[in-house]
Design an enzyme around this catalytic site. Structure first.
Site, mmCIF file in Angstrom:
data_model
loop_
_atom_site.group_PDB
_atom_site.id
_atom_site.type_symbol
_atom_site.label_atom_id
_atom_site.label_comp_id
_atom_site.label_asym_id
_atom_site.label_seq_id
_atom_site.Cartn_x
_atom_site.Cartn_y
_atom_site.Cartn_z
ATOM 1 N N GLY A 83 5.149 11.130 5.705
ATOM 2 C CA GLY A 83 4.097 11.975 6.301
ATOM 3 C C GLY A 83 3.603 11.481 7.647
ATOM 4 O O GLY A 83 3.430 12.259 8.577
ATOM 5 N N HIS A 92 8.491 9.946 1.521
ATOM 6 C CA HIS A 92 7.141 9.518 1.929
ATOM 7 C C HIS A 92 7.093 9.156 3.426
ATOM 8 O O HIS A 92 6.872 8.006 3.796
ATOM 9 C CB HIS A 92 6.663 8.337 1.072
ATOM 10 C CG HIS A 92 5.153 8.210 1.065
ATOM 11 N ND1 HIS A 92 4.439 7.690 0.022
ATOM 12 C CD2 HIS A 92 4.227 8.547 1.999
ATOM 13 C CE1 HIS A 92 3.142 7.708 0.301
ATOM 14 N NE2 HIS A 92 2.991 8.226 1.504
ATOM 15 N N GLU A 124 7.082 5.955 -6.960
ATOM 16 C CA GLU A 124 7.978 5.710 -5.811
ATOM 17 C C GLU A 124 8.589 4.318 -5.861
ATOM 18 O O GLU A 124 7.892 3.375 -6.240
ATOM 19 C CB GLU A 124 7.186 5.883 -4.509
ATOM 20 C CG GLU A 124 6.770 7.316 -4.296
ATOM 21 C CD GLU A 124 5.881 7.515 -3.070
ATOM 22 O OE1 GLU A 124 5.797 6.621 -2.218
ATOM 23 O OE2 GLU A 124 5.270 8.591 -2.989
ATOM 24 N N ARG A 139 -0.444 12.251 -2.710
ATOM 25 C CA ARG A 139 0.007 11.151 -3.558
ATOM 26 C C ARG A 139 0.722 11.745 -4.767
ATOM 27 O O ARG A 139 0.248 12.718 -5.367
ATOM 28 C CB ARG A 139 -1.175 10.299 -4.036
ATOM 29 C CG ARG A 139 -1.728 9.357 -3.001
ATOM 30 C CD ARG A 139 -0.750 8.232 -2.645
ATOM 31 N NE ARG A 139 -1.309 7.311 -1.673
ATOM 32 C CZ ARG A 139 -1.169 7.432 -0.349
ATOM 33 N NH1 ARG A 139 -0.478 8.431 0.164
ATOM 34 N NH2 ARG A 139 -1.694 6.538 0.468
HETATM 35 C C1 GLV Z 1 0.216 7.553 3.710
HETATM 36 O O1 GLV Z 1 0.605 7.990 2.686
HETATM 37 C C2 GLV Z 1 -1.151 7.183 3.975
HETATM 38 O O2 GLV Z 1 -1.987 7.212 3.057
HETATM 39 O O3 GLV Z 1 -1.441 6.827 5.126
#
Ligand code: GLV
Length: 321
Positions: free
Chosen positions: A289, A287, A269, A240
């Site tokens: 991921g 972002h 963000e 984060r």
């Molecule tokens: C993405 O950032 C999540 O927390 O799943």
């Protein structure tokens, strides 16, 4: 099981919405755009269950707009800093998240960032795309090798350990530091050393952030922490944004106190600190991921399963806390 009102606030992949719709009365906001707060409040009125993604802030106001019938908020994400968990608990609302199903995708991205920064891949790709002259060159775009170097995992939970496994496979040594003791089997398997945060910062060539965002981890990587890092070290953050003090990071990069950064998350963000945008020693991703087709469908399915369980009078599969 009686039919309940389920509100899904953003577009979801796979069959999660269909499965909810087969049993319940679903209001589906099948759009990627963000609704206004007023629209959200009228959409959620009378809901028994809400399915939300990271773009939605679930606060006391939204819970009050939903009303006293609300039983579950299913967050389609592992992190849940967008949800006021205490306000949910006060109202007897269960909160669920999606751990596990996104571990590999996020760890893949974290290690991709390690390689992108250490091998200067963003810069290299820009060179080709801009059409500037280039040819094989002995000294062209030299990066540094990761083999034999040390990665420090700040927050050795599932994603941190999965990133460490990838680092190990690339020949890196592993340091781990976190609030709770990492799984001893994983520590042994990784041949890792568990150390304090200061030691991790001082000894790592790559510091990879994997802590959840909590009041205790906000600005965990601040100017003091950055000053402890080696001037050859790089910082990677796929957790984060606010865990890192972005202004302090820019200052550290500008002063050459660290060598680079790979970021998938930001303090505010989608705003990115302007001091990062023009730098060649940083790699900036939006972002993503968990952004694989398979992972996002699995996240949506797990959120739907949590809703179906709670509305069916069963325990949620993956409750928060
Ligand atoms: C993405 O950032 C999540 O927390 O799943």
């Amino acid at each position: 099981m009686s039919t309940s009102r389920v509100v899904v606030l953003s577009r979801l992949p796979g069959t999660a919405v269909e499965r909810l719709d087969a049993v319940h009365d679903v209001t589906y906001r099948d759009e990627d755009t963000r609704p206004s707060r007023d629209d959200v409040h009228s959409l959620v009125a009378g809901a028994d269950a809400l399915v939300v993604t990271l773009g939605e802030r679930v606060d006391a106001e939204l819970l009050d707009a939903a009303g006293p019938g609300l039983r579950v908020v299913a967050n389609v994400a592992v992190g849940y800093d967008n949800v006021d968990v205490d306000a949910c608990r006060e109202r007897g609302v269960v909160v669920t998240n999606t751990p596990g199903v996104l571990t590999d995708a996020t760890a893949d991205l974290a290690f991709a960032l390690v390689l992108m920064v250490t091998r200067r891949l963003g810069e290299a790709e820009r060179l080709v795309r801009t059409g500037r002259p280039w040819g094989w060159g002995m000294f062209q775009l030299l990066g540094v090798s990761v083999q034999g170097r040390t990665i420090g995992i700040l927050g050795p939970g599932a994603i941190g350990l999965a990133t460490a496994r990838r680092a190990r496979a690339f020949g890196m040594e592993v340091l781990l530091s976190g609030r709770s003791e990492p799984d001893p089997t994983a520590v042994a398997e990784l041949g890792a050393e568990v150390v304090g945060t200061d030691a991790l910062l001082e000894r790592s060539d790559v510091v990879s952030v994997h802590t959840p965002l909590t009041p205790a981890t906000r600005h965990l990587v601040d100017a003091t922490a950055l000053a402890r890092m080696r001037d050859t070290a790089v910082l990677v953050n796929t957790a984060r944004g606010p865990v890192v003090d972005e202004a302090a990071l820019v200052a550290a990069l500008e002063a050459g106190r660290i060598a680079g950064a790979g970021l998938d998350v930001y303090e505010d963000e989608p705003h990115v600190h302007p001091g990062l945008l023009g730098r060649d020693d940083v790699v900036l991703l939006p972002h993503i991921g968990s952004a694989t087709v398979e992972t996002r469908a699995a996240m949506a399915d797990l959120a739907a399963d949590n809703v179906l369980a709670v509305l069916g009078g069963e325990d949620p599969l993956t409750p928060v806390r």
